[in-house]
Design a protein around this motif. Structure first.
Motif, PDB file in Angstrom:
ATOM      1  N   GLY A 183       0.808  -1.210   0.000  1.00  0.00           N
ATOM      2  CA  GLY A 183       0.000   0.000   0.000  1.00  0.00           C
ATOM      3  C   GLY A 183       0.845   1.266   0.000  1.00  0.00           C
ATOM      4  O   GLY A 183       0.289   2.369  -0.138  1.00  0.00           O
ATOM      5  N   SER A 184       2.174   1.155   0.187  1.00  0.00           N
ATOM      6  CA  SER A 184       3.007   2.352   0.208  1.00  0.00           C
ATOM      7  C   SER A 184       4.053   2.358  -0.915  1.00  0.00           C
ATOM      8  O   SER A 184       4.538   3.426  -1.297  1.00  0.00           O
ATOM      9  CB  SER A 184       3.744   2.491   1.551  1.00  0.00           C
ATOM     10  OG  SER A 184       4.550   1.351   1.785  1.00  0.00           O
ATOM     11  N   ALA A 185       4.365   1.197  -1.457  1.00  0.00           N
ATOM     12  CA  ALA A 185       5.357   1.114  -2.541  1.00  0.00           C
ATOM     13  C   ALA A 185       4.769   0.337  -3.700  1.00  0.00           C
ATOM     14  O   ALA A 185       3.963  -0.589  -3.500  1.00  0.00           O
ATOM     15  CB  ALA A 185       6.636   0.437  -2.033  1.00  0.00           C
ATOM     16  N   PRO A 186       5.111   0.646  -4.924  1.00  0.00           N
ATOM     17  CA  PRO A 186       4.619  -0.107  -6.078  1.00  0.00           C
ATOM     18  C   PRO A 186       5.019  -1.584  -5.981  1.00  0.00           C
ATOM     19  O   PRO A 186       6.048  -1.929  -5.390  1.00  0.00           O
ATOM     20  CB  PRO A 186       5.297   0.575  -7.273  1.00  0.00           C
ATOM     21  CG  PRO A 186       5.639   1.954  -6.795  1.00  0.00           C
ATOM     22  CD  PRO A 186       5.969   1.784  -5.347  1.00  0.00           C
ATOM     23  N   ALA A 187       4.211  -2.444  -6.560  1.00  0.00           N
ATOM     24  CA  ALA A 187       4.462  -3.892  -6.479  1.00  0.00           C
ATOM     25  C   ALA A 187       5.803  -4.258  -7.090  1.00  0.00           C
ATOM     26  O   ALA A 187       6.552  -5.087  -6.564  1.00  0.00           O
ATOM     27  CB  ALA A 187       3.333  -4.652  -7.166  1.00  0.00           C
ATOM     28  N   ALA A 188       6.118  -3.625  -8.233  1.00  0.00           N
ATOM     29  CA  ALA A 188       7.393  -3.932  -8.886  1.00  0.00           C
ATOM     30  C   ALA A 188       8.562  -3.542  -7.985  1.00  0.00           C
ATOM     31  O   ALA A 188       9.572  -4.249  -7.905  1.00  0.00           O
ATOM     32  CB  ALA A 188       7.487  -3.191 -10.217  1.00  0.00           C
ATOM     33  N   VAL A 189       8.411  -2.442  -7.277  1.00  0.00           N
ATOM     34  CA  VAL A 189       9.478  -1.989  -6.387  1.00  0.00           C
ATOM     35  C   VAL A 189       9.623  -2.979  -5.238  1.00  0.00           C
ATOM     36  O   VAL A 189      10.735  -3.337  -4.852  1.00  0.00           O
ATOM     37  CB  VAL A 189       9.179  -0.567  -5.884  1.00  0.00           C
ATOM     38  CG1 VAL A 189      10.124  -0.167  -4.770  1.00  0.00           C
ATOM     39  CG2 VAL A 189       9.270   0.423  -7.034  1.00  0.00           C
ATOM     40  N   ARG A 190       8.485  -3.457  -4.702  1.00  0.00           N
ATOM     41  CA  ARG A 190       8.531  -4.411  -3.598  1.00  0.00           C
ATOM     42  C   ARG A 190       9.272  -5.675  -4.015  1.00  0.00           C
ATOM     43  O   ARG A 190      10.076  -6.216  -3.261  1.00  0.00           O
ATOM     44  CB  ARG A 190       7.133  -4.776  -3.140  1.00  0.00           C
ATOM     45  CG  ARG A 190       6.423  -3.667  -2.393  1.00  0.00           C
ATOM     46  CD  ARG A 190       5.133  -4.158  -1.746  1.00  0.00           C
ATOM     47  NE  ARG A 190       5.430  -5.042  -0.611  1.00  0.00           N
ATOM     48  CZ  ARG A 190       5.278  -6.381  -0.640  1.00  0.00           C
ATOM     49  NH1 ARG A 190       4.844  -7.002  -1.748  1.00  0.00           N
ATOM     50  NH2 ARG A 190       5.518  -7.113   0.433  1.00  0.00           N
ATOM     51  N   THR A 191       8.965  -6.117  -5.240  1.00  0.00           N
ATOM     52  CA  THR A 191       9.617  -7.322  -5.736  1.00  0.00           C
ATOM     53  C   THR A 191      11.122  -7.114  -5.877  1.00  0.00           C
ATOM     54  O   THR A 191      11.931  -7.960  -5.505  1.00  0.00           O
ATOM     55  CB  THR A 191       8.990  -7.743  -7.057  1.00  0.00           C
ATOM     56  OG1 THR A 191       7.560  -7.936  -6.890  1.00  0.00           O
ATOM     57  CG2 THR A 191       9.610  -8.989  -7.591  1.00  0.00           C
ATOM     58  N   GLN A 192      11.511  -5.945  -6.468  1.00  0.00           N
ATOM     59  CA  GLN A 192      12.932  -5.640  -6.703  1.00  0.00           C
ATOM     60  C   GLN A 192      13.682  -5.482  -5.380  1.00  0.00           C
ATOM     61  O   GLN A 192      14.875  -5.814  -5.294  1.00  0.00           O
ATOM     62  CB  GLN A 192      13.076  -4.391  -7.549  1.00  0.00           C
ATOM     63  CG  GLN A 192      12.557  -4.573  -8.969  1.00  0.00           C
ATOM     64  CD  GLN A 192      12.492  -3.246  -9.749  1.00  0.00           C
ATOM     65  OE1 GLN A 192      12.873  -2.191  -9.257  1.00  0.00           O
ATOM     66  NE2 GLN A 192      11.938  -3.311 -10.955  1.00  0.00           N
ATOM     67  N   LEU A 193      12.987  -4.987  -4.340  1.00  0.00           N
ATOM     68  CA  LEU A 193      13.646  -4.765  -3.068  1.00  0.00           C
ATOM     69  C   LEU A 193      13.657  -6.034  -2.189  1.00  0.00           C
ATOM     70  O   LEU A 193      14.336  -6.048  -1.150  1.00  0.00           O
ATOM     71  CB  LEU A 193      12.955  -3.628  -2.298  1.00  0.00           C
ATOM     72  CG  LEU A 193      13.107  -2.229  -2.957  1.00  0.00           C
ATOM     73  CD1 LEU A 193      12.303  -1.196  -2.166  1.00  0.00           C
ATOM     74  CD2 LEU A 193      14.560  -1.805  -3.065  1.00  0.00           C
TER      75      LEU A 193
END
Length: 199
Positions: A183-193
């Motif tokens: 809910g605070s970061a894009p899904a793609a960013v969550r995956t990359q992080l």
């Protein structure tokens, strides 16, 4: 000189005649008796010519009195005006400019660490009792980053934190042990992080 000689000769003749007359009466007085002495006429002095009597009057040479030149008073020498020495301004030495030391901007990792320690999401854990490490950036958007927060005293388990850079400031968006960034970061960013758990 000739006039002087004539006077001298005439005078001598007169003196000689007078001497002869003086001797003759003396001799006659011895030969004669008490008879009265004959009258002897004394030859009168030969009158000298006026030219001989008048002694030449030599005019005394006129000696000109030396003329003493009055000393010439030297005109007072006017003192030459003293030229004022030019005022030489002391050279102004500019103080060397000392460049203020450049403080290196804190590295990105340091900025992220400071942002985590300032975050209120630490809750009861003191900022002095945590270490921040394992910092990574999203490949698709480097303004997103994640890190691992570990309490040094074992007060809680290690947690993940997701941060986003706005302008020049990193801010903590979420911190936890599961479903971080949902809910605070894009899904793609969550995956990359590599954030834990699905949303």
């Amino acid at each position: 000189m000739k006039r002087t000689a004539i006077v001298t000769i005439a005078t001598s003749a007169v003196l000689a005649a007078g001497a002869a007359a003086a001797v003759a009466p003396a001799e006659a007085s011895g030969a004669l008796s008490r008879s009265s002495a004959p009258k002897v006429e004394v030859p009168q002095a030969v009158a000298l010519p006026a030219a001989a009597q008048a002694a030449p009057q030599l005019a005394a040479p006129k000696v000109a009195a030396p003329q003493v030149a009055a000393p010439k008073a030297a005109a007072p020498k006017a003192a030459a005006p003293k030229a004022a020495a030019p005022k030489v301004a002391a050279p102004t030495v500019a103080a060397p400019k000392v460049a203020a030391p450049k403080v290196a901007a804190p590295s990105t990792n340091q900025q992220i660490t400071d942002a985590v320690r300032r975050s209120s999401l630490l809750g009861a854990v003191s900022a002095d009792n945590v270490t921040v490490g394992g910092i990574t950036f999203a490949a698709s958007d480097p303004s997103w980053a994640a890190a691992t927060v570990t309490p040094t005293n074992g007060q809680t388990d290690p947690a993940q934190v997701v941060l986003h850079k706005t302008g020049s400031t990193w801010q903590v968006r979420d911190l936890g042990t599961f479903g971080v960034g949902c809910g605070s970061a894009p899904a793609a960013v969550r995956t990359q992080l590599g954030l834990h758990g699905p949303c």
